[in-house]
Scaffold this motif. Structure first.
Motif, PDB file in Angstrom:
ATOM      1  N   ARG A 144       3.582  10.215  -6.999  1.00 47.68           N
ATOM      2  CA  ARG A 144       4.583  10.600  -8.000  1.00 47.68           C
ATOM      3  C   ARG A 144       3.922  10.843  -9.360  1.00 47.68           C
ATOM      4  NH1 ARG A 144      10.110  10.198  -9.017  1.00 47.68           N
ATOM      5  NH2 ARG A 144      10.640   9.585 -11.129  1.00 47.68           N
ATOM      6  N   GLN A 145       2.987   9.974  -9.734  1.00 47.57           N
ATOM      7  CA  GLN A 145       2.293  10.138 -11.015  1.00 47.57           C
ATOM      8  C   GLN A 145       1.477  11.428 -11.029  1.00 47.57           C
ATOM      9  OE1 GLN A 145       2.706   8.172 -13.749  1.00 47.57           O
ATOM     10  NE2 GLN A 145       1.573   9.793 -14.764  1.00 47.57           N
ATOM     11  N   LYS A 146       0.842  11.748  -9.916  1.00 54.29           N
ATOM     12  CA  LYS A 146       0.068  12.988  -9.818  1.00 54.29           C
ATOM     13  C   LYS A 146       0.987  14.200  -9.966  1.00 54.29           C
ATOM     14  CE  LYS A 146      -3.202  15.462  -6.945  1.00 54.29           C
ATOM     15  NZ  LYS A 146      -3.900  15.536  -5.654  1.00 54.29           N
ATOM     16  N   ALA A 147       2.163  14.151  -9.345  1.00 54.99           N
ATOM     17  CA  ALA A 147       3.118  15.253  -9.450  1.00 54.99           C
ATOM     18  C   ALA A 147       3.602  15.411 -10.886  1.00 54.99           C
ATOM     19  CB  ALA A 147       4.303  15.006  -8.511  1.00 54.99           C
ATOM     20  N   ILE A 148       3.845  14.301 -11.564  1.00 53.26           N
ATOM     21  CA  ILE A 148       4.280  14.361 -12.963  1.00 53.26           C
ATOM     22  C   ILE A 148       3.178  14.943 -13.839  1.00 53.26           C
ATOM     23  CG2 ILE A 148       4.885  12.935 -14.970  1.00 53.26           C
ATOM     24  CD1 ILE A 148       6.423  11.108 -13.012  1.00 53.26           C
ATOM     25  N   ILE A 154       3.431  18.360 -16.087  1.00 55.89           N
ATOM     26  CA  ILE A 154       3.166  18.389 -17.531  1.00 55.89           C
ATOM     27  C   ILE A 154       2.077  19.410 -17.843  1.00 55.89           C
ATOM     28  CG2 ILE A 154       2.262  17.027 -19.455  1.00 55.89           C
ATOM     29  CD1 ILE A 154       3.761  14.618 -18.250  1.00 55.89           C
ATOM     30  N   ALA A 155       1.035  19.471 -17.024  1.00 60.58           N
ATOM     31  CA  ALA A 155      -0.045  20.437 -17.250  1.00 60.58           C
ATOM     32  C   ALA A 155       0.481  21.870 -17.147  1.00 60.58           C
ATOM     33  CB  ALA A 155      -1.166  20.211 -16.247  1.00 60.58           C
ATOM     34  N   HIS A 156       1.306  22.145 -16.135  1.00 57.96           N
ATOM     35  CA  HIS A 156       1.861  23.493 -15.983  1.00 57.96           C
ATOM     36  C   HIS A 156       2.816  23.825 -17.121  1.00 57.96           C
ATOM     37  CE1 HIS A 156       0.530  23.156 -11.712  1.00 57.96           C
ATOM     38  NE2 HIS A 156       0.165  24.392 -11.994  1.00 57.96           N
ATOM     39  N   LYS A 157       3.587  22.851 -17.555  1.00 55.60           N
ATOM     40  CA  LYS A 157       4.515  23.070 -18.661  1.00 55.60           C
ATOM     41  C   LYS A 157       3.753  23.396 -19.946  1.00 55.60           C
ATOM     42  CE  LYS A 157       8.158  20.808 -21.288  1.00 55.60           C
ATOM     43  NZ  LYS A 157       8.884  19.554 -21.511  1.00 55.60           N
ATOM     44  N   ASN A 158       2.678  22.664 -20.203  1.00 54.38           N
ATOM     45  CA  ASN A 158       1.864  22.925 -21.394  1.00 54.38           C
ATOM     46  C   ASN A 158       1.204  24.299 -21.327  1.00 54.38           C
ATOM     47  OD1 ASN A 158       2.542  20.473 -22.514  1.00 54.38           O
ATOM     48  ND2 ASN A 158       0.719  19.431 -21.748  1.00 54.38           N
ATOM     49  N   ALA A 159       0.706  24.680 -20.153  1.00 52.19           N
ATOM     50  CA  ALA A 159       0.095  25.996 -19.990  1.00 52.19           C
ATOM     51  C   ALA A 159       1.132  27.092 -20.220  1.00 52.19           C
ATOM     52  CB  ALA A 159      -0.521  26.119 -18.599  1.00 52.19           C
ATOM     53  N   ASP A 215       0.833  -1.211   0.000  1.00 54.59           N
ATOM     54  CA  ASP A 215       0.000   0.000   0.000  1.00 54.59           C
ATOM     55  C   ASP A 215       0.863   1.255   0.000  1.00 54.59           C
ATOM     56  OD1 ASP A 215      -2.318  -1.483  -0.027  1.00 54.59           O
ATOM     57  OD2 ASP A 215      -2.643  -1.351   2.151  1.00 54.59           O
ATOM     58  N   ASN A 216       1.932   1.229   0.772  1.00 54.55           N
ATOM     59  CA  ASN A 216       2.838   2.381   0.814  1.00 54.55           C
ATOM     60  C   ASN A 216       3.491   2.622  -0.541  1.00 54.55           C
ATOM     61  OD1 ASN A 216       2.290   2.908   3.486  1.00 54.55           O
ATOM     62  ND2 ASN A 216       4.077   1.802   4.264  1.00 54.55           N
ATOM     63  N   ILE A 217       3.910   1.555  -1.191  1.00 56.24           N
ATOM     64  CA  ILE A 217       4.534   1.691  -2.515  1.00 56.24           C
ATOM     65  C   ILE A 217       3.513   2.208  -3.516  1.00 56.24           C
ATOM     66  CG2 ILE A 217       5.545   0.405  -4.434  1.00 56.24           C
ATOM     67  CD1 ILE A 217       6.889  -1.393  -2.324  1.00 56.24           C
ATOM     68  N   ARG A 218       2.285   1.655  -3.465  1.00 60.32           N
ATOM     69  CA  ARG A 218       1.230   2.090  -4.380  1.00 60.32           C
ATOM     70  C   ARG A 218       0.907   3.579  -4.174  1.00 60.32           C
ATOM     71  NH1 ARG A 218      -2.372  -1.519  -3.216  1.00 60.32           N
ATOM     72  NH2 ARG A 218      -1.744  -2.945  -4.855  1.00 60.32           N
ATOM     73  N   LYS A 219       0.786   3.994  -2.910  1.00 58.89           N
ATOM     74  CA  LYS A 219       0.503   5.404  -2.614  1.00 58.89           C
ATOM     75  C   LYS A 219       1.636   6.301  -3.103  1.00 58.89           C
ATOM     76  CE  LYS A 219      -2.372   4.574   1.457  1.00 58.89           C
ATOM     77  NZ  LYS A 219      -2.449   4.697   2.923  1.00 58.89           N
ATOM     78  N   SER A 220       2.853   5.840  -2.919  1.00 55.64           N
ATOM     79  CA  SER A 220       4.016   6.612  -3.364  1.00 55.64           C
ATOM     80  C   SER A 220       4.017   6.768  -4.883  1.00 55.64           C
ATOM     81  CB  SER A 220       5.303   5.926  -2.904  1.00 55.64           C
ATOM     82  OG  SER A 220       6.427   6.602  -3.404  1.00 55.64           O
ATOM     83  N   LEU A 221       3.728   5.688  -5.578  1.00 56.58           N
ATOM     84  CA  LEU A 221       3.703   5.751  -7.038  1.00 56.58           C
ATOM     85  C   LEU A 221       2.567   6.633  -7.545  1.00 56.58           C
ATOM     86  CD1 LEU A 221       4.509   2.046  -7.950  1.00 56.58           C
ATOM     87  CD2 LEU A 221       5.989   4.036  -8.203  1.00 56.58           C
TER      88      LEU A 221
END
Length: 62
Positions: free
Chosen positions: A15-19, A23-28, A6-12
């Motif tokens: 991380r995916q949300k941060a990425i 990407i959204a901010h970079k595109n904007a 669960d900890n690994i899944r939450k971490s991943l």
């Protein structure tokens, strides 16, 4: 063992949300930058056209 999974899944997921946010901010930013460049080029064209219409003698510093 499931706690570690669960900890690994939450971490991943975190991380995916941060990425995704990055990407959204970079595109904007890219869209905004391109619009600013387009506006500057348009202003430059308007300035040139305006200067060409003005009488040369009164605005020439030579």
């Amino acid at each position: 063992m499931t706690n570690a999974e669960d900890n690994i899944r939450k971490s991943l997921l975190k991380r995916q949300k941060a990425i995704d946010n990055f990407i959204a901010h970079k595109n904007a930013f890219t869209v905004s930058r391109n619009q600013i460049i387009k506006d500057i080029e348009e202003a430059r064209t308007i300035w040139r056209n305006t200067m060409e219409q003005l009488p040369e003698k009164e605005f020439n510093n030579d």
